[in-house]
Design a protein around this motif. Structure first.
Motif, PDB file in Angstrom:
ATOM      1  N   ASP A 479       0.808  -1.219   0.000  1.00 49.03           N
ATOM      2  CA  ASP A 479       0.000   0.000   0.000  1.00 49.03           C
ATOM      3  C   ASP A 479       0.845   1.276   0.000  1.00 49.03           C
ATOM      4  OD1 ASP A 479       0.959  -0.176   2.555  1.00 49.03           O
ATOM      5  OD2 ASP A 479      -0.983  -0.013   3.560  1.00 49.03           O
ATOM      6  N   ASN A 480       2.157   1.106   0.173  1.00 48.88           N
ATOM      7  CA  ASN A 480       3.049   2.279   0.098  1.00 48.88           C
ATOM      8  C   ASN A 480       3.410   2.638  -1.341  1.00 48.88           C
ATOM      9  OD1 ASN A 480       4.494  -0.239   0.009  1.00 48.88           O
ATOM     10  ND2 ASN A 480       6.419   0.909   0.170  1.00 48.88           N
ATOM     11  N   ILE A 481       3.019   1.767  -2.290  1.00 50.93           N
ATOM     12  CA  ILE A 481       3.332   2.006  -3.709  1.00 50.93           C
ATOM     13  C   ILE A 481       2.112   2.608  -4.401  1.00 50.93           C
ATOM     14  CG2 ILE A 481       3.938   0.912  -5.905  1.00 50.93           C
ATOM     15  CD1 ILE A 481       5.396  -1.241  -4.258  1.00 50.93           C
ATOM     16  N   ARG A 538       4.126 -15.528  -9.581  1.00 50.01           N
ATOM     17  CA  ARG A 538       5.389 -16.235  -9.308  1.00 50.01           C
ATOM     18  C   ARG A 538       6.580 -15.541  -9.971  1.00 50.01           C
ATOM     19  NH1 ARG A 538       2.055 -20.732 -10.398  1.00 50.01           N
ATOM     20  NH2 ARG A 538       2.838 -20.841 -12.541  1.00 50.01           N
ATOM     21  N   GLU A 539       6.340 -14.988 -11.168  1.00 51.92           N
ATOM     22  CA  GLU A 539       7.450 -14.501 -11.991  1.00 51.92           C
ATOM     23  C   GLU A 539       7.708 -12.996 -11.901  1.00 51.92           C
ATOM     24  OE1 GLU A 539       6.405 -15.886 -15.887  1.00 51.92           O
ATOM     25  OE2 GLU A 539       6.212 -17.972 -15.204  1.00 51.92           O
ATOM     26  N   LEU A 540       6.730 -12.242 -11.401  1.00 50.39           N
ATOM     27  CA  LEU A 540       6.861 -10.776 -11.400  1.00 50.39           C
ATOM     28  C   LEU A 540       6.718 -10.221  -9.982  1.00 50.39           C
ATOM     29  CD1 LEU A 540       4.538  -9.980 -14.468  1.00 50.39           C
ATOM     30  CD2 LEU A 540       7.021 -10.311 -14.482  1.00 50.39           C
ATOM     31  N   PRO A 541       7.760 -10.305  -9.167  1.00 48.79           N
ATOM     32  CA  PRO A 541       7.657  -9.790  -7.802  1.00 48.79           C
ATOM     33  C   PRO A 541       7.450  -8.273  -7.797  1.00 48.79           C
ATOM     34  CG  PRO A 541       9.935 -10.341  -8.318  1.00 48.79           C
ATOM     35  CD  PRO A 541       9.106 -10.847  -9.458  1.00 48.79           C
ATOM     36  N   VAL A 542       6.619  -7.819  -6.868  1.00 50.55           N
ATOM     37  CA  VAL A 542       6.413  -6.382  -6.691  1.00 50.55           C
ATOM     38  C   VAL A 542       7.395  -5.868  -5.644  1.00 50.55           C
ATOM     39  CG1 VAL A 542       4.777  -4.589  -5.958  1.00 50.55           C
ATOM     40  CG2 VAL A 542       3.999  -6.498  -7.401  1.00 50.55           C
ATOM     41  N   ALA A 552       4.296  -0.509 -12.070  1.00 51.08           N
ATOM     42  CA  ALA A 552       3.699  -1.098 -13.288  1.00 51.08           C
ATOM     43  C   ALA A 552       3.129  -2.483 -12.992  1.00 51.08           C
ATOM     44  CB  ALA A 552       4.750  -1.171 -14.392  1.00 51.08           C
ATOM     45  N   ARG A 553       3.872  -3.287 -12.248  1.00 51.91           N
ATOM     46  CA  ARG A 553       3.395  -4.641 -11.939  1.00 51.91           C
ATOM     47  C   ARG A 553       2.160  -4.610 -11.043  1.00 51.91           C
ATOM     48  NH1 ARG A 553       9.235  -7.798 -11.091  1.00 51.91           N
ATOM     49  NH2 ARG A 553       9.763  -7.815 -13.330  1.00 51.91           N
ATOM     50  N   LEU A 554       2.166  -3.704 -10.077  1.00 50.20           N
ATOM     51  CA  LEU A 554       1.009  -3.590  -9.184  1.00 50.20           C
ATOM     52  C   LEU A 554      -0.231  -3.175  -9.974  1.00 50.20           C
ATOM     53  CD1 LEU A 554       0.497  -4.055  -6.174  1.00 50.20           C
ATOM     54  CD2 LEU A 554       0.726  -1.588  -5.828  1.00 50.20           C
TER      55      LEU A 554
END
Length: 579
Positions: A479-481, A538-542, A552-554
């Protein structure tokens, strides 16, 4: 979103061929996503263009495809155009793909994503009346009514999401000879005290007893017919008892519907149309449609040769109405009251003949709108049992689903602390029931299986809910992002592109479901989306990623979670945030 890209390609095709761009919309579709395989984004079916008369259906189709592909130009949107067999494929600018799809989306659902597409604009809008559930009063809600209830709710949700005004109607079985039996039975076996304590259970017990009595007692059968005649003639004693049964039942049913997370705009019933029944009979008579058999029953001849080889009985020999007579009156009343553009009845396939006869009689009476009445059928469920044995009542199924889900949640190491675990277990359990029911064609029955239905892995309602809760948890933990602004050029990994490509298909899944009123198209889209989200998770850690990458991922996860929530609600599933 999909409509931007579909419109862009259609516009170029229209300019190239000097035709209206709308002619190309039906032939454009998103390319299905295959695991770990990079594909184009949109495809144009040359076969469909030929079938629709947009292209001449003569000559070599491969040459025709390649010729058209060569005429089309790449630009800032379309990066690659290829032709293969009878299909032209389009690959879009990756940054633009992410931008156009994710910008309209926010986590939590309730977006209009995909609903403004050209594909869906081609659907007819108007007022849709959906009649579903429709149990009989003075009886506990039978488990057999579950399918009608959840299928009808899905159809109403779908139509509403597509811009139709929808009237959700519960047409209760609250009239007929069965109430003659119940009235006589209650006077003989009933107790007002027991009726207050456990109303539907007591009425059920009375109904069983009086039926047993009527099997070998002619006087009971005659008394039942007499009680129903009293009802039809509005005699106060019979009507007062009937009204008490009806009020009690509707109150009890509302409780069950609340558990399922649904409600109705109208609680109607056969009794509402009594005044119209005699008018219908008169109209049938005046139109020369009503015939009388040797035994004195009133029938309508539906045979093509008018030789009485196929008839529909609309009056008993004693002059009392039947189910179909009241359905004719109900349909006419509804058309006059609601001015519907279409009416959909949702019942099991054993009533197919009944509705064919109903629509045929309405047409014969001169009601041309009968061709806008549709019957959605479904098969039966086998093997629905609780630990206590065979299931009769729906509340038993809902209790069992909640209890089993609560047990599974307690056993799982990943279960989160939550304010109301029972409420979550109930919502997830109902999701499991709905998904098991919607996976195949509605016309097919299926074998009910508690263990398969409640699995967290595989294509289940639990998996849908788990994925949604997992996305909610990911957003909460980060939530900080601030993902309100994001750089779409950072979403180029195969698992990112796979989600974006799949989201292009959302309007197509809705369109397919709207065409045949089958939930499997939307459900399959959502299940595939869940698998793609799981791979990306699994492949795109935030956490731990550079700030802009994390944003972008979030945004990718929150956007796909939003579409998941919207689709779940259309199916009749309430998304949970924790489990």
């Amino acid at each position: 979103m999909a409509c931007f890209f579909r419109r862009r390609i259609a516009a170029q095709l229209g300019r190239t061929m000097r035709l209206c761009e709308d002619a190309f919309i039906p032939a454009l579709s998103a390319v299905p996503v295959f695991k770990k395989q990079q594909t184009a984004d949109l495809r144009l079916s040359i076969n469909m263009l030929r079938d629709n008369g947009v292209l001449p259906s003569i000559g070599d189709i491969r040459a025709q495809t390649e010729h058209l592909a060569r005429q089309l130009k790449q630009d800032s949107v379309v990066e690659e155009i290829t032709a293969e067999s009878a299909v032209i494929y389009f690959r879009f600018n990756r940054k633009l793909l992410a931008q156009k799809i994710l910008e309209p989306l926010r986590m939590g659902g309730n977006s209009k994503f995909g609903l403004n597409s050209e594909l869906l604009k081609s659907l007819k809008r108007g007022l849709t009346l959906v009649e579903y559930s429709s149990p009989n009063i003075a009886k506990k809600f039978h488990a057999g009514h579950l399918r009608s209830t959840i299928i009808g709710n899905f159809i109403a949700n779908l139509k509403q999401s597509l811009g139709n005004k929808v009237i959700r109607m519960n047409y209760l079985g609250d009239w007929g000879l069965q109430f003659g039996l119940l009235g006589v039975g209650f006077r003989q076996f009933g107790s007002q005290e027991q009726l207050k304590q456990n109303p539907l259970q007591h009425l059920f017990e009375v109904y069983v007893k009086v039926n047993q009595e009527a099997e070998h007692n002619e006087d009971t059968r005659l008394a039942a017919r007499d009680f129903f005649r009293q009802l039809e003639h509005h005699e106060s004693g019979a009507v007062s008892l009937w009204q008490q049964f009806r009020d009690i039942t509707v109150s009890e049913y509302r409780h069950v519907y609340k558990r399922l997370g649904l409600d109705f705009d109208v609680y109607s019933g056969e009794s509402f149309h009594q005044e119209r029944v005699q008018e219908v009979v008169q109209q049938l008579q005046d139109g020369g449609l009503l015939k009388t058999t040797e035994k004195g029953a009133g029938v309508v001849d539906l045979s093509a040769a008018q030789d009485m080889s196929t008839v529909s009985t609309v009056l008993r020999s004693d002059g009392t109405s039947l189910y179909i007579t009241r359905d004719i009156a109900a349909a006419i009343d509804r058309k006059e009251q609601y001015h519907f553009d279409e009416m959909i009845y949702v019942t099991d396939k054993s009533q197919t003949n009944h509705f064919q006869q109903l629509f045929q009689i309405l047409q014969a009476m001169g009601h041309s709108w009968a061709d806008r009445c549709h019957h959605v059928t479904f098969g039966l469920v086998q093997g629905m049992k609780t630990r206590g044995g065979e299931v009769v009542f729906l509340e038993d199924v809902l209790d069992e689903a909640r209890a089993r889900m609560l047990h599974n949640m307690k056993q799982s190491k990943t279960t989160k602390e939550m304010d109301d675990a029972e409420d979550t277990a109930q919502k997830v359990g109902i999701s499991a029931l709905i998904v098991q029911d919607f996976k195949g064609p509605l016309q097919s029955g299926y074998k009910f299986d508690w263990d398969t239905m409640l699995q967290a892995q595989g294509d289940t309602g639990v998996f849908l809910q788990y994925t949604h809760a997992r996305v909610c948890s990911l957003i909460q933990r980060n939530d900080n992002i601030d993902a309100a602004t994001f750089d779409p050029s950072l979403l180029t990994e195969p698992s990112s592109i796979a989600i974006l490509q799949h989201l292009l298909r959302y309007d197509e899944a809705l369109y397919q479901s709207a065409q045949d009123l089958q939930p499997k198209h939307l459900l399959n889209f959502l299940l595939k989306l869940c698998h793609l989200i799981a791979s990306a998770h699994r492949e795109l850690p935030v956490k731990g990623s550079p700030q802009e990458v994390a944003q972008a991922r979030l945004r990718l996860f929150s956007g796909s979670g939003s579409v998941l929530a919207d689709g779940m609600r259309i199916l009749g599933i309430t998304p949970v945030d924790k489990m």
